[in-house]
Design a protein around this motif. Structure first.
Motif, PDB file in Angstrom:
ATOM      1  N   ALA A  70      -9.078 -36.508  59.326  1.00  0.00           N
ATOM      2  CA  ALA A  70      -9.842 -35.944  58.212  1.00  0.00           C
ATOM      3  C   ALA A  70      -8.920 -35.467  57.089  1.00  0.00           C
ATOM      4  CB  ALA A  70     -10.715 -34.797  58.708  1.00  0.00           C
ATOM      5  N   TYR A  71      -7.760 -34.959  57.444  1.00  0.00           N
ATOM      6  CA  TYR A  71      -6.798 -34.518  56.432  1.00  0.00           C
ATOM      7  C   TYR A  71      -6.321 -35.719  55.611  1.00  0.00           C
ATOM      8  CZ  TYR A  71      -3.374 -31.068  54.688  1.00  0.00           C
ATOM      9  OH  TYR A  71      -2.661 -30.179  53.925  1.00  0.00           O
ATOM     10  N   ALA A  72      -6.021 -36.817  56.292  1.00  0.00           N
ATOM     11  CA  ALA A  72      -5.588 -38.025  55.591  1.00  0.00           C
ATOM     12  C   ALA A  72      -6.686 -38.540  54.669  1.00  0.00           C
ATOM     13  CB  ALA A  72      -5.194 -39.100  56.602  1.00  0.00           C
ATOM     14  N   GLU A  73      -7.920 -38.448  55.128  1.00  0.00           N
ATOM     15  CA  GLU A  73      -9.047 -38.866  54.291  1.00  0.00           C
ATOM     16  C   GLU A  73      -9.117 -38.024  53.023  1.00  0.00           C
ATOM     17  OE1 GLU A  73     -13.478 -39.752  55.598  1.00  0.00           O
ATOM     18  OE2 GLU A  73     -13.214 -37.601  55.207  1.00  0.00           O
ATOM     19  N   ALA A  74      -8.970 -36.718  53.168  1.00  0.00           N
ATOM     20  CA  ALA A  74      -9.002 -35.832  52.005  1.00  0.00           C
ATOM     21  C   ALA A  74      -7.862 -36.152  51.041  1.00  0.00           C
ATOM     22  CB  ALA A  74      -8.928 -34.376  52.454  1.00  0.00           C
ATOM     23  N   LEU A  75      -6.690 -36.495  51.573  1.00  0.00           N
ATOM     24  CA  LEU A  75      -5.568 -36.873  50.716  1.00  0.00           C
ATOM     25  C   LEU A  75      -5.872 -38.174  49.964  1.00  0.00           C
ATOM     26  CD1 LEU A  75      -2.513 -36.139  53.067  1.00  0.00           C
ATOM     27  CD2 LEU A  75      -3.314 -34.765  51.123  1.00  0.00           C
ATOM     28  N   ALA A  76      -6.522 -39.118  50.641  1.00  0.00           N
ATOM     29  CA  ALA A  76      -6.889 -40.371  49.979  1.00  0.00           C
ATOM     30  C   ALA A  76      -7.891 -40.110  48.864  1.00  0.00           C
ATOM     31  CB  ALA A  76      -7.471 -41.349  51.000  1.00  0.00           C
ATOM     32  N   PHE A  77      -8.920 -39.324  49.179  1.00  0.00           N
ATOM     33  CA  PHE A  77      -9.924 -38.996  48.157  1.00  0.00           C
ATOM     34  C   PHE A  77      -9.276 -38.280  46.983  1.00  0.00           C
ATOM     35  CE2 PHE A  77     -13.610 -38.634  51.466  1.00  0.00           C
ATOM     36  CZ  PHE A  77     -13.574 -40.005  51.638  1.00  0.00           C
ATOM     37  N   GLY A  78      -8.497 -37.247  47.289  1.00  0.00           N
ATOM     38  CA  GLY A  78      -7.894 -36.433  46.239  1.00  0.00           C
ATOM     39  C   GLY A  78      -6.964 -37.225  45.344  1.00  0.00           C
ATOM     40  N   TYR A 133     -18.866 -24.528  47.484  1.00  0.00           N
ATOM     41  CA  TYR A 133     -17.588 -24.765  46.822  1.00  0.00           C
ATOM     42  C   TYR A 133     -17.011 -26.060  47.377  1.00  0.00           C
ATOM     43  CZ  TYR A 133     -12.799 -24.264  45.148  1.00  0.00           C
ATOM     44  OH  TYR A 133     -11.583 -24.479  44.533  1.00  0.00           O
ATOM     45  N   ILE A 134     -16.680 -26.996  46.479  1.00  0.00           N
ATOM     46  CA  ILE A 134     -16.149 -28.300  46.894  1.00  0.00           C
ATOM     47  C   ILE A 134     -14.695 -28.389  46.431  1.00  0.00           C
ATOM     48  CG2 ILE A 134     -16.433 -30.799  46.742  1.00  0.00           C
ATOM     49  CD1 ILE A 134     -19.371 -30.361  46.128  1.00  0.00           C
ATOM     50  N   PRO A 135     -13.740 -28.171  47.318  1.00  0.00           N
ATOM     51  CA  PRO A 135     -12.325 -28.172  46.922  1.00  0.00           C
ATOM     52  C   PRO A 135     -11.895 -29.437  46.193  1.00  0.00           C
ATOM     53  CG  PRO A 135     -12.564 -27.286  49.136  1.00  0.00           C
ATOM     54  CD  PRO A 135     -13.904 -27.811  48.750  1.00  0.00           C
ATOM     55  N   LEU A 136     -12.404 -30.603  46.613  1.00  0.00           N
ATOM     56  CA  LEU A 136     -11.969 -31.852  45.991  1.00  0.00           C
ATOM     57  C   LEU A 136     -12.444 -31.997  44.554  1.00  0.00           C
ATOM     58  CD1 LEU A 136     -12.326 -34.351  48.976  1.00  0.00           C
ATOM     59  CD2 LEU A 136     -10.208 -33.806  47.737  1.00  0.00           C
ATOM     60  N   ASN A 137     -13.379 -31.174  44.123  1.00  0.00           N
ATOM     61  CA  ASN A 137     -13.772 -31.171  42.717  1.00  0.00           C
ATOM     62  C   ASN A 137     -13.031 -30.107  41.920  1.00  0.00           C
ATOM     63  OD1 ASN A 137     -15.541 -33.324  42.409  1.00  0.00           O
ATOM     64  ND2 ASN A 137     -17.279 -32.174  43.208  1.00  0.00           N
ATOM     65  N   ASN A 138     -12.015 -29.511  42.538  1.00  0.00           N
ATOM     66  CA  ASN A 138     -11.236 -28.462  41.877  1.00  0.00           C
ATOM     67  C   ASN A 138      -9.740 -28.727  42.034  1.00  0.00           C
ATOM     68  OD1 ASN A 138     -13.270 -26.096  41.046  1.00  0.00           O
ATOM     69  ND2 ASN A 138     -13.969 -26.993  42.976  1.00  0.00           N
ATOM     70  N   LEU A 139      -9.360 -29.974  41.802  1.00  0.00           N
ATOM     71  CA  LEU A 139      -7.952 -30.359  41.927  1.00  0.00           C
ATOM     72  C   LEU A 139      -7.188 -30.139  40.632  1.00  0.00           C
ATOM     73  CD1 LEU A 139      -8.448 -33.799  43.764  1.00  0.00           C
ATOM     74  CD2 LEU A 139      -7.943 -31.586  44.821  1.00  0.00           C
ATOM     75  N   ALA A 140      -7.777 -30.589  39.512  1.00  0.00           N
ATOM     76  CA  ALA A 140      -7.082 -30.507  38.220  1.00  0.00           C
ATOM     77  C   ALA A 140      -8.076 -30.774  37.106  1.00  0.00           C
ATOM     78  CB  ALA A 140      -5.939 -31.521  38.169  1.00  0.00           C
ATOM     79  N   GLU A 141      -7.723 -30.355  35.908  1.00  0.00           N
ATOM     80  CA  GLU A 141      -8.545 -30.653  34.738  1.00  0.00           C
ATOM     81  C   GLU A 141      -8.578 -32.160  34.499  1.00  0.00           C
ATOM     82  OE1 GLU A 141     -10.329 -28.760  32.681  1.00  0.00           O
ATOM     83  OE2 GLU A 141      -9.910 -26.909  33.801  1.00  0.00           O
TER      84      GLU A 141
END
Length: 645
Positions: free
Chosen positions: A302-310, A347-355
């Motif tokens: 799941a961590y690898a998946e989040a890294l791919a998405f991010g 709160y969705i962390p992957l929508n809060n990566l960067a501007e």
């Protein structure tokens, strides 16, 4: 086949018309149209009002009440991840389905009673009254635009010439067709009505009819000639109905730098002070993941998946994931949406990566497979720039979506001439928990593989999953994006396995490997046995090799079953010409899994008079046994056979 056109409205405005490709499976195109409509709304930034793009579904009376996909599609109409601002449904109610009358095909009074489930208005209108039909059509369109909800027009009419206009309907419905034979046509009735009102004379009506018939005949002649008028606009202009270039096994650069990895890792392990999540969740998810990053690993699935998405989001590639419990993940592995413990604020962390990042859309779908997968397939076609994924709660839930697989996805290019990059995530693996949720039915997908139509993978490491997702969005051929459906047998027990892990360098270097060799410790010259496998069983074989100190056994993982990289396999097999023992090992039954598919392909790669032996479960009707003790015994035996055959 689908169709696209732009019509002038006569007042300087234009309207685009997009007709979806439609198989003869009655209503299964419905969710596909809805997905295409939502994708168009996103492209046109029509995601709030949803007034610029209107889905229009045309049904038959027998199909609209008879096909369960209709109810599934109606149910999605007001759900956050699937709403399209309302659909206009037109039912061509000709009172018969093939040769079946309403009394034999439904238990309700009206064929449109299925729409009661969402309290959609239904306008019943007489098809012999064209002006009433036009009035109701305008009323339905206005209702949809005002209230953003589905609306149904039930046009009550009849079919004059039988099912395919060549049947003899009197064989089965003599009374009905005796009445139809006496019934004047709609054109005749309307002509008489206009004449009686003094609006059009019989001569004028006859002239209009001749003009219309002449236009139809001219169009027919043009089509038969196989050409278009000089200077006329091609009706398929703007369509992405293209043939893809040949599949290539050439690697795609999918690695990310450490800076990108850190940016994603720190963002997904941070929650604002205003969001109060459970302490247990903070410890087990956020704090643990932060420590994993700082230690350089080990990263789980799941961590690898989040890294791919991010990493894709930071590169401007939006991501959509939908499925039953996909926000949390069936096995509590994803937890992509965090909730305040008291207010339930999301709160969705992957929508809060960067501007300026792209958007991550993740939705818990209704308990439906066919409609949801059809929706996401339609979405993937009209918005190919987004990584679009559908996740089954368990792999065998694909059974409920088989029509979408067969009629649309595996034949998308060959049959419909439309590419799709949709990704299917199917939890698969034999853990001894019974036959219901063991198998993602990889054999069915492999049976449908031909002409490089789809990609089928059964992966063994988080990094492999990371790279194959990124490859799906970053791969190009001749400088153009390359789209191909991707089917992944995702793991269950491997989600948290201490063996199936990856480290920083696995993400920041290399890329996706279609075949992975784990050579024998004794080297190529000392190798006496080569075992090929795919998926989770690799770790059973690895542990068995270590326990038995079988240093003369080489293990080869087939991570991508189709298109199979035969040249890479031939390269791996090269140093083993002296080896006599070649084995394919799988945990699925012999009539399932990949064996039947790979056996003839692998046999062509071996020297003469050598062949692959099969190590696995016997053929069975059920995907798996129901008793854990029997499962463990079978698993132990098939692994032992791989080393002893």
């Amino acid at each position: 086949l689908g169709y696209e056109s732009t019509r002038a409205l006569g007042d300087g405005r234009e309207i685009q018309i997009r007709l979806a490709s439609n198989p003869s499976h009655l209503e299964f195109v419905d969710p596909v149209v809805e997905g295409k409509a939502r994708a168009r709304q996103r492209i046109l930034e029509d995601t709030v009002e949803r007034k610029l793009v209107v889905p229009l579904l045309i049904h038959g009376d027998a199909a609209v009440i008879g096909q369960g996909i209709v109810a599934e599609t109606l149910n999605m109409s007001q759900l956050p991840g699937y709403r399209t601002g309302g659909t206009v449904h037109v039912v061509i109610n000709n009172q018969i389905g093939f040769t079946t009358l309403p009394a034999d095909s439904r238990s309700s009074l009206y064929c449109t009673d299925v729409a009661k489930m969402i309290e959609a208005p239904v306008f019943h209108v007489n098809g012999d009254d064209p002006e009433a039909v036009c009035f109701v059509g305008a009323l339905a369109a206005e209702f949809r635009q005002e209230f953003k909800r589905d609306v149904i027009i039930d046009m009550y009419c009849y079919r004059r010439y039988g099912h395919n206009e060549g049947d003899e309907p009197n064989y089965t419905q003599p009374d009905l067709y005796a009445q139809i034979a006496k019934q004047p046509s709609v054109a005749t009735l309307y002509r008489k009505k206009l004449a009686a009102e003094g609006r059009v004379s019989e001569q004028e009506a006859g002239a209009l009819l001749k003009e219309y018939e002449a236009a139809c005949e001219a169009a027919f002649t043009e089509v038969k000639a196989g050409g278009e008028k000089p200077g006329s606009k091609k009706k398929f202009a703007g369509s992405n109905a293209i043939f893809q270039p040949p599949y290539s096994h050439a690697p795609t650069d999918t690695a990310i730098d450490l800076e990108c990895l850190e940016k994603v890792a720190r963002a997904i392990t941070h929650v604002p002070d205003s969001i109060h999540i459970l302490d247990k969740l903070k410890r087990n998810l956020l704090d643990r993941r932060l420590k994993v990053f700082e230690a350089g690993g080990p990263y789980d699935w799941a961590y690898a998946e989040a890294l791919a998405f991010g990493s894709l989001l930071l590169a401007g590639k939006p991501v959509r994931l939908s499925g039953q419990d996909s926000r949390r993940g069936t096995f509590s592995q994803r937890l992509s949406v965090l909730y305040d413990a008291t207010t339930r604020e999301r709160y969705i962390p992957l929508n809060n990566l960067a501007e300026g990042q792209a958007r991550f859309c993740v939705y818990n779908s209704p308990l439906s497979e066919a409609a949801v997968l059809g929706f996401d397939y339609g979405y993937s076609m009209d918005y190919p720039e987004m990584l679009c994924m559908w996740e089954a709660q368990f792999g065998d839930f694909i059974n409920g979506a088989q029509t979408i697989i067969d009629q649309f996805i595996v034949s998308s290019e060959s049959k419909w001439q439309r590419p799709s990059g949709i990704v299917l995530l199917l939890p698969h693996g034999y853990e001894g928990q019974g036959p219901e949720h063991s198998s993602g039915r990889v054999e069915r997908f492999l049976q449908a593989c031909a002409e490089d139509n789809i990609q089928v993978c059964n992966l063994t490491t988080p990094a492999q999953y990371f790279h194959v997702l990124r490859r799906q969005m970053l791969r190009t051929v001749n400088g153009k994006p390359f789209y191909k459906p991707l089917v992944i047998m995702t793991p269950k027990s491997l989600l948290r396995s201490e063996l199936a892990v990856s480290r920083n360098e696995d993400f920041t270097s290399a890329g996706f490997q279609e075949i992975i060799e784990n050579p024998a410790p004794a080297g190529a010259a000392g190798t006496r046995r080569v075992i090929l496998c795919t998926g989770k069983v690799y770790y059973d074989l690895l542990k068995a090799r270590e326990a038995a100190k079988a240093d003369d056994v080489s293990l080869v993982r087939v991570e991508q079953l189709y298109p199979l990289h035969t040249e890479r396999l031939r390269e791996i097999f090269g140093p083993y010409t002296h080896v006599d023992k070649w084995v394919w090992c799988q945990e699925e039954s012999q009539n399932m899994g990949a064996w039947s598919f790979v056996a003839p392909l692998l046999s062509e790669l071996l020297p003469p008079r050598k062949r692959f032996e099969y190590a696995g479960r016997n053929a069975s009707a059920s995907p798996a046994v129901g008793a854990k003790t029997l499962h463990d015994r079978e698993q132990k035996q098939l692994v032992a056979e791989a080393f002893s055959l």
